[in-house]
Design a protein around this motif. Structure first.
Motif, PDB file in Angstrom:
ATOM      1  N   HIS A   1     -13.059 -19.212  15.948  1.00 32.25           N
ATOM      2  CA  HIS A   1     -14.201 -20.233  16.071  1.00 32.25           C
ATOM      3  C   HIS A   1     -14.495 -20.694  14.673  1.00 32.25           C
ATOM      4  CE1 HIS A   1     -14.821 -18.915  20.082  1.00 32.25           C
ATOM      5  NE2 HIS A   1     -14.933 -17.577  19.567  1.00 32.25           N
ATOM      6  N   ALA A   2     -13.958 -19.875  13.619  1.00 26.80           N
ATOM      7  CA  ALA A   2     -14.066 -20.358  12.068  1.00 26.80           C
ATOM      8  C   ALA A   2     -13.229 -21.641  11.960  1.00 26.80           C
ATOM      9  CB  ALA A   2     -13.669 -19.307  11.093  1.00 26.80           C
ATOM     10  N   THR A   3     -11.986 -21.522  12.406  1.00 34.48           N
ATOM     11  CA  THR A   3     -11.132 -22.675  12.506  1.00 34.48           C
ATOM     12  C   THR A   3     -11.707 -23.849  12.817  1.00 34.48           C
ATOM     13  OG1 THR A   3      -9.078 -21.518  12.495  1.00 34.48           O
ATOM     14  CG2 THR A   3      -8.757 -23.562  12.737  1.00 34.48           C
ATOM     15  N   ARG A   4     -12.254 -23.835  14.031  1.00 34.82           N
ATOM     16  CA  ARG A   4     -12.821 -25.001  14.856  1.00 34.82           C
ATOM     17  C   ARG A   4     -14.164 -25.351  13.902  1.00 34.82           C
ATOM     18  NH1 ARG A   4     -12.112 -21.680  20.198  1.00 34.82           N
ATOM     19  NH2 ARG A   4      -9.662 -22.040  20.412  1.00 34.82           N
ATOM     20  N   VAL A   5     -15.110 -24.669  13.441  1.00 38.32           N
ATOM     21  CA  VAL A   5     -16.024 -24.916  12.770  1.00 38.32           C
ATOM     22  C   VAL A   5     -15.496 -25.775  11.442  1.00 38.32           C
ATOM     23  CG1 VAL A   5     -18.241 -24.157  11.168  1.00 38.32           C
ATOM     24  CG2 VAL A   5     -17.755 -23.123  13.612  1.00 38.32           C
ATOM     25  N   GLU A   6     -14.756 -25.196  10.634  1.00 38.37           N
ATOM     26  CA  GLU A   6     -14.020 -25.899   9.623  1.00 38.37           C
ATOM     27  C   GLU A   6     -13.509 -27.416  10.119  1.00 38.37           C
ATOM     28  OE1 GLU A   6     -10.962 -23.422   8.101  1.00 38.37           O
ATOM     29  OE2 GLU A   6     -12.378 -21.872   7.529  1.00 38.37           O
TER      30      GLU A   6
END
Length: 149
Positions: free
Chosen positions: A137-142
């Motif tokens: 999910h961190a990749t997507r938020v980035e």
């Protein structure tokens, strides 16, 4: 849960009563509440209230924000124009939990003409009790953040 338990609340005229109920509810849970919404029922403009709350979150003055208008949609759109804001409209607890766990949302919007007080308080609790899961999910938020330029 964010380090500081300081939260900003705002609304337009359509949601004063619900906003005040939410303020009382979260204050009783230990949150320091900054209520910047109108106090009287004269017509106001939701974009101004969404932006003002979003700027307090984006600056770090408040760790989270909750904003309301008739549907939650317009005030959410205004808030999301502020760099660093990830705000979602939620009218159910599952969505409120997911925008925190998967999208690292820092603001919640609701419609006072869509949800009643009991459900709204449950939605607020789901939002405040959830934490960002990170990982994929961190990749997507980035990726979302990169769109801001």
């Amino acid at each position: 849960m964010p380090e500081t338990k300081r939260i900003v609340l705002s609304s337009d005229h359509a949601a004063i009563g619900l906003r005040q109920a939410i303020a009382t509810h979260i204050s009783e849970k230990g949150w320091e509440v900054e209520d910047i919404g109108p106090k009287t029922p004269e017509s106001t403009h939701y974009p101004q209230h969404g932006e003002a709350a979003a700027r307090r979150v984006a600056s770090g003055d408040c760790s989270l924000g909750i904003i309301l208008c008739g549907t939650g949609q317009g005030i959410m759109m205004a808030a999301n124009k502020v760099r660093g804001i990830r705000c979602g409209v939620c009218h159910d607890t599952f969505s409120a939990r997911m925008i925190r766990q998967h999208n690292d949302a820092n603001m919640l919007a609701m419609g006072a003409r869509v949800v009643g007080e009991g459900l709204a308080l449950d939605i607020v609790d789901a939002f405040l009790e959830a934490t960002f899961e990170g990982g994929r999910h961190a990749t997507r938020v980035e990726m979302i953040t990169a769109i801001e330029g």
